[in-house]
Design an enzyme around this catalytic site. Structure first.
Site, PDB file in Angstrom:
ATOM      1  N   PHE A 170     -11.637  37.906  74.429  1.00  0.00           N
ATOM      2  CA  PHE A 170     -12.866  38.485  73.892  1.00  0.00           C
ATOM      3  C   PHE A 170     -12.589  39.228  72.603  1.00  0.00           C
ATOM      4  O   PHE A 170     -11.549  39.884  72.461  1.00  0.00           O
ATOM      5  CB  PHE A 170     -13.467  39.496  74.882  1.00  0.00           C
ATOM      6  CG  PHE A 170     -14.119  38.888  76.077  1.00  0.00           C
ATOM      7  CD1 PHE A 170     -15.369  38.307  75.982  1.00  0.00           C
ATOM      8  CD2 PHE A 170     -13.482  38.903  77.308  1.00  0.00           C
ATOM      9  CE1 PHE A 170     -15.982  37.753  77.091  1.00  0.00           C
ATOM     10  CE2 PHE A 170     -14.089  38.349  78.427  1.00  0.00           C
ATOM     11  CZ  PHE A 170     -15.338  37.780  78.313  1.00  0.00           C
ATOM     12  N   ASP A 171     -13.525  39.152  71.685  1.00  0.00           N
ATOM     13  CA  ASP A 171     -13.568  40.088  70.574  1.00  0.00           C
ATOM     14  C   ASP A 171     -14.204  41.357  71.139  1.00  0.00           C
ATOM     15  O   ASP A 171     -14.817  41.312  72.200  1.00  0.00           O
ATOM     16  CB  ASP A 171     -14.435  39.445  69.474  1.00  0.00           C
ATOM     17  CG  ASP A 171     -14.897  40.460  68.459  1.00  0.00           C
ATOM     18  OD1 ASP A 171     -14.025  41.175  67.930  1.00  0.00           O
ATOM     19  OD2 ASP A 171     -16.112  40.535  68.205  1.00  0.00           O
ATOM     20  N   LYS A 172     -14.050  42.487  70.456  1.00  0.00           N
ATOM     21  CA  LYS A 172     -14.656  43.691  71.012  1.00  0.00           C
ATOM     22  C   LYS A 172     -16.066  43.931  70.465  1.00  0.00           C
ATOM     23  O   LYS A 172     -17.050  43.727  71.163  1.00  0.00           O
ATOM     24  CB  LYS A 172     -13.791  44.919  70.743  1.00  0.00           C
ATOM     25  CG  LYS A 172     -14.378  46.192  71.380  1.00  0.00           C
ATOM     26  CD  LYS A 172     -13.529  47.413  71.170  1.00  0.00           C
ATOM     27  CE  LYS A 172     -13.585  47.932  69.749  1.00  0.00           C
ATOM     28  NZ  LYS A 172     -14.902  48.477  69.387  1.00  0.00           N
ATOM     29  N   THR A 173     -16.117  44.332  69.181  1.00  0.00           N
ATOM     30  CA  THR A 173     -17.399  44.762  68.631  1.00  0.00           C
ATOM     31  C   THR A 173     -18.397  43.609  68.585  1.00  0.00           C
ATOM     32  O   THR A 173     -18.129  42.563  68.017  1.00  0.00           O
ATOM     33  CB  THR A 173     -17.204  45.332  67.221  1.00  0.00           C
ATOM     34  OG1 THR A 173     -16.104  46.229  67.272  1.00  0.00           O
ATOM     35  CG2 THR A 173     -18.444  46.035  66.740  1.00  0.00           C
ATOM     36  N   ASP A 178     -15.054  36.070  63.607  1.00  0.00           N
ATOM     37  CA  ASP A 178     -14.234  35.454  64.642  1.00  0.00           C
ATOM     38  C   ASP A 178     -14.201  33.934  64.530  1.00  0.00           C
ATOM     39  O   ASP A 178     -13.565  33.265  65.337  1.00  0.00           O
ATOM     40  CB  ASP A 178     -14.762  35.829  66.033  1.00  0.00           C
ATOM     41  CG  ASP A 178     -14.557  37.295  66.320  1.00  0.00           C
ATOM     42  OD1 ASP A 178     -13.473  37.806  65.985  1.00  0.00           O
ATOM     43  OD2 ASP A 178     -15.467  37.925  66.867  1.00  0.00           O
TER      44      ASP A 178
END
Lengths: 73, 628
Positions: free
Chosen positions: B305-308, B511
């Site tokens: 996962f990416d965060k933001t 991303d």
């Protein structure tokens, strides 16, 4: 170059795809044919100087697949 | 020969068959024979016609086989066989279309949500026109209960809007001026006027339908294998039947062998499952873009996962306002009036919060000074406002009292950004701003694990402190922070080199390289930005992570369903062929079993349409801070 979308009565056998693609592919002025089996649609790119949407529709119907709607863009 | 005519013919032939049975028991055997021959001729006509049409196109079809078999049966006087076979063939095809429609019905129910006309105002006149005639820039009116006809921005009014056609989210969303609405959604309650900016085939809704249609056509590996198998299989069966004839000299058995061997259930077994699976996803707000993607998604064992914007909402919000006076709204009003000039997203967050609370901003800030990255200093209502971080306070010689300072530190430890607001040189309050973890994130991650995902990793460009905080709250296996987009790509490549099948979920823009590298790229649709919809393998239309866990679980059951169908179809064909060779299965019974197996395969796929996870309670939001 125009794009025609022909909606057919629900297709039931996957072999219809090849039949329609082959028949339309042989027509003059048709660049690309795509038969969507699951949505029972035929998408075709064609040159309006060489062939009309109605002629395409007639060919599909003659193959035994009645066309319900026709949309040209 | 259209579908309606064919079903009439099927019905007539069924009646004749019943009549033949009656005649059989009344002993009128001549009349019975003629009834059977008539039934064969009537039901055989559309079959023979199709066979001829196909032959003209130089295509070899099952209709041709059946025609040959029926002529053969008539020739040797097996009228019961010939009548039963033609009837069963037509009736089977009829049932197939009916049940196939079921597997296609989720897409159809989507298409049915497409609006047909729209009410527009042109040159002061209100008129109702067809959806195809709506132009970009038209002012469209939508009242309660009506469908939104175009994508656009609300210019007056407000309403609750059901966007389930787009997002799969059934809870209506509140929409007011400047909010976007999408074609295909329904105004639940209220009245809005919208300026159309995307019409016709360009609307998000039309794009979704086109993508789903294409996804349903794109073939999975299993499908491609079956297609190749069928091209070898058909000539092989013809050869085999010739062998059967040479060895047995039995025309009936040879023809039965040919007809029964038709790969109907086999050809359809994989696509029906995929179509039903993709349709189910579309109804739940997940676009899975094809059969092969479905297969890969089922194999995913590592999720990145990416965060933001992915695990968190990506939109910082005001979490808390701490004041010495106690009047939160008064302080918020002053600060918001000052921050109107700020382009910084934290400043804009404060302005938005004031609007959300219905505070009217009356004063124009004067003598505005923006201190890049630190804050602003302006004059409002003849007061000097200094709003920003510690550095700004220090630079303007403003003393932060000890109680204020300790409060700020406490908020920062909880993950918030603390913004100091000073009036005439004295700190009057602290506004805490934080990004929030998506409320459904934790459960979605648990579900992914329960469904066989072995590790869940977060890769983020953000700082280590915040990253760890998010990782700990969500129970992630690994957290890697302060990464550039190319670092994320490197991490994914490394995971793949270790033999993992990796899914990467991100919010689409920064991303993009990592999403492209992963085996399965997942994008948040944000109600349908074009880039994410085009590039990703899987799109979550409502930006909800539980849609991801649904998609993953769905992919697993879809692939399982497809395998069941394929094994079942192959086994049936082999048992039938063996039955024919050992003289246990005849033409009519073979046809019956064959048709039943096709139907069973389709019905098995229909089960997928109803697949849902159990309804779960939503978690209370987890609050986390997003320091700069």
């Amino acid at each position: 170059m125009r794009k025609g979308v022909f909606t057919l009565e629900p297709l039931s056998c996957p072999s219809c795809i090849k039949k329609i693609e082959r028949a339309l592919g042989k027509m003059e002025g048709i660049r690309e044919v795509n038969v969507l089996f699951n949505s029972s649609k035929v998408r075709a790119q064609f040159n309006e100087d060489q062939v009309t949407a109605d002629e395409i529709q007639e060919t599909i119907s003659k193959l035994g697949y009645p066309v319900v709607t026709q949309k040209v863009s | 020969m259209n579908a309606k005519r064919t079903s009439q013919i099927t019905a007539v032939s069924a009646i004749l068959l019943v009549l033949a049975i009656v005649l059989h028991f009344t002993g009128l055997s001549d009349a019975k024979q003629w009834t059977l021959i008539t039934a064969t001729a009537i039901a055989g006509t559309p079959i023979t016609w199709k066979a001829i049409q196909a032959l003209r196109m130089k295509a070899f079809s099952i209709e041709l086989l059946v025609t040959i078999a029926v002529i053969g049966a008539l020739f040797i006087g097996e009228y019961v066989e010939s009548a039963a076979v033609t009837f069963l063939f037509l009736f089977g095809a009829f049932l197939e279309v009916r049940t196939l429609e079921k597997t296609r019905s989720s897409l159809k129910s989507l298409i049915d949500m497409a609006p047909s006309d729209a009410t527009v105002i042109r040159e002061g006149e209100t008129m109702t026109i067809s959806i195809d005639d709506v132009l970009e820039g038209d002012r469209v009116i939508i009242r309660s209960g009506e469908k939104v006809a175009t994508d656009g921005v609300i210019v007056t009014g407000n309403a609750t809007v059901n966007e389930s056609a787009i997002t799969g989210e059934s809870v209506p969303a509140r929409k007011a001026i400047d909010d976007r609405v999408f074609s295909g959604s329904i105004v639940d309650n209220g009245f809005i006027e919208v300026i159309a900016d995307r019409v016709g085939d360009d609307t998000t809704f039309a794009r979704i339908i086109e993508l789903v249609e294409e996804a349903q056509e794109s073939k999975s590996k299993t499908q491609k294998f079956l297609d190749r198998f069928a091209t070898v299989y058909t000539p092989a069966i013809v050869l085999l039947s010739i062998l059967v004839y040479i060895f047995t000299r039995n025309i009936e058995m040879t023809l039965t062998f040919l007809v029964v061997a038709c790969p109907g259930a086999l050809v359809i077994s994989a696509p029906v499952s995929i179509v039903a699976g993709i349709g189910n996803g579309a109804r739940h707000g997940v676009l899975v873009k094809g059969g092969e993607i479905m297969e890969n998604l089922a194999k995913v064992d590592t999720v990145v996962f990416d965060k933001t914007g992915t695990l968190t909402k990506g939109r910082p919000e005001v979490m808390d306002i701490h004041t010495i006076s106690g009047d939160e709204n008064e302080l918020l009003r002053l600060v918001a009036e000052a921050e109107v000039i700020s382009e910084h997203h934290l400043g804009q967050t404060i302005v938005k919060e004031a609007q959300k609370r219905g505070i009217t901003l009356v004063n124009q800030p004067k003598d505005a000074e923006i201190i890049e990255g630190n804050g602003v200093r302006v004059t409002v209502e003849n007061k000097t406002l200094t709003v920003g971080n510690r550095k700004l306070m220090a630079a303007k010689d403003i003393v932060i009292e000890e109680s204020m300072e300790s409060y700020a530190v406490q908020r920062e430890k909880a993950g918030s950004t603390a913004i100091f607001a000073a009036i005439d040189g004295v700190v009057h309050g602290i506004i805490s701003i934080a990004d929030q973890i998506r409320p459904e994130a934790k459960e979605a991650i648990q579900e992914l694990r329960a469904n066989g995902v072995k590790q869940i990793i977060m890769l983020t460009g953000d700082n280590r402190h915040t990253a760890d905080l998010v990782g700990k709250q969500l129970g992630l296996d690994h957290v890697h922070a302060e990464l550039l987009p190319e670092d994320k790509v490197a991490w994914i490549k490394q995971l793949q080199a270790e033999g993992h099948v990796v899914a990467m979920a991100g919010d689409g823009i920064n991303d993009a390289p990592a999403i492209a590298t992963a085996d399965i790229g997942l994008a948040m649709g944000e109600g349908g930005t074009d880039i994410s919809m085009e590039t990703a393998d899987v799109v979550l239309m409502a930006d909800r992570l539980d849609q991801f866990s649904h998609a993953h679980a769905l992919a697993k059951v879809t692939i399982l369903n497809m395998k069941q169908n394929t094994y079942f179809a192959v086994t049936t064909v082999f048992i039938l062929l063996a039955g024919v060779l050992f003289g246990k299965v005849f033409l009519a019974s073979g046809m019956l079993i064959h048709e039943v197996s096709v139907l069973l395969v389709i019905l098995n796929a229909v089960r997928l349409m109803r697949y849902t996870k159990k309804e779960r309670k939503r978690n209370v939001p987890n609050r986390v801070l997003q320091p700069e």
